[in-house]
Design a protein around this motif. Structure first.
Motif, PDB file in Angstrom:
ATOM      1  N   CYS A   6     -38.450   9.288  13.061  1.00 22.94           N
ATOM      2  CA  CYS A   6     -37.721  10.531  13.341  1.00 22.94           C
ATOM      3  C   CYS A   6     -36.546  10.646  12.375  1.00 22.94           C
ATOM      4  O   CYS A   6     -35.862   9.661  12.110  1.00 22.94           O
ATOM      5  N   VAL A   7     -36.334  11.838  11.849  1.00 24.22           N
ATOM      6  CA  VAL A   7     -35.223  12.064  10.928  1.00 24.22           C
ATOM      7  C   VAL A   7     -34.408  13.263  11.391  1.00 24.22           C
ATOM      8  O   VAL A   7     -34.920  14.157  12.063  1.00 24.22           O
ATOM      9  N   LYS A   8     -33.146  13.254  11.026  1.00 27.40           N
ATOM     10  CA  LYS A   8     -32.248  14.337  11.406  1.00 27.40           C
ATOM     11  C   LYS A   8     -31.441  14.761  10.187  1.00 27.40           C
ATOM     12  O   LYS A   8     -30.968  13.917   9.427  1.00 27.40           O
ATOM     13  N   ALA A   9     -31.279  16.052  10.024  1.00 26.62           N
ATOM     14  CA  ALA A   9     -30.443  16.573   8.946  1.00 26.62           C
ATOM     15  C   ALA A   9     -28.982  16.554   9.407  1.00 26.62           C
ATOM     16  O   ALA A   9     -28.665  16.972  10.514  1.00 26.62           O
ATOM     17  N   VAL A  10     -28.121  16.035   8.546  1.00 25.91           N
ATOM     18  CA  VAL A  10     -26.694  15.948   8.850  1.00 25.91           C
ATOM     19  C   VAL A  10     -25.914  16.553   7.684  1.00 25.91           C
ATOM     20  O   VAL A  10     -26.422  16.656   6.575  1.00 25.91           O
ATOM     21  N   PRO A  11     -24.672  16.962   7.901  1.00 24.86           N
ATOM     22  CA  PRO A  11     -23.881  17.511   6.805  1.00 24.86           C
ATOM     23  C   PRO A  11     -23.684  16.475   5.696  1.00 24.86           C
ATOM     24  O   PRO A  11     -23.518  15.289   5.970  1.00 24.86           O
ATOM     25  N   SER A  12     -23.710  16.934   4.446  1.00 22.77           N
ATOM     26  CA  SER A  12     -23.560  16.012   3.325  1.00 22.77           C
ATOM     27  C   SER A  12     -22.109  15.590   3.118  1.00 22.77           C
ATOM     28  O   SER A  12     -21.834  14.654   2.397  1.00 22.77           O
ATOM     29  N   VAL A  33     -28.324  16.878   4.481  1.00 25.61           N
ATOM     30  CA  VAL A  33     -29.109  15.782   3.917  1.00 25.61           C
ATOM     31  C   VAL A  33     -29.713  14.982   5.068  1.00 25.61           C
ATOM     32  O   VAL A  33     -29.304  15.118   6.215  1.00 25.61           O
ATOM     33  N   ILE A  34     -30.678  14.141   4.740  1.00 27.53           N
ATOM     34  CA  ILE A  34     -31.253  13.262   5.765  1.00 27.53           C
ATOM     35  C   ILE A  34     -30.245  12.166   6.085  1.00 27.53           C
ATOM     36  O   ILE A  34     -29.647  11.578   5.186  1.00 27.53           O
ATOM     37  N   ASN A  35     -30.070  11.895   7.356  1.00 29.62           N
ATOM     38  CA  ASN A  35     -29.197  10.822   7.804  1.00 29.62           C
ATOM     39  C   ASN A  35     -29.591   9.536   7.054  1.00 29.62           C
ATOM     40  O   ASN A  35     -30.770   9.181   7.012  1.00 29.62           O
TER      41      ASN A  35
END
Length: 60
Positions: A6-12, A33-35
């Motif tokens: 599982c992946v989550k997009a987080v602020p860069s 970006v991807i965590n």
């Protein structure tokens, strides 16, 4: 064998602002970006799959 990563997009950026009403991150169109921890997990999962057994599956 099936492997799920599982992946989550987080602020860069490390400078994030929180919305006090909703307690969520204010994104304002900033790049996501991807965590980094998720990227490591994805890399480990891909290393354990044999090339001929690869079948990509995504979900919304």
């Amino acid at each position: 064998m099936r492997i799920i990563a599982c992946v989550k997009a987080v602020p860069s950026s490390t400078e994030v602002k929180m919305d006090p009403k909703t307690n969520t991150i204010v994104r304002d169109g900033k790049q996501a970006v991807i965590n980094p921890f998720d990227a490591t997990a994805l890399e480990c999962a891909l290393q354990r799959v044999k090339p001929w057994q690869t079948k990509a599956q995504t979900s919304p």
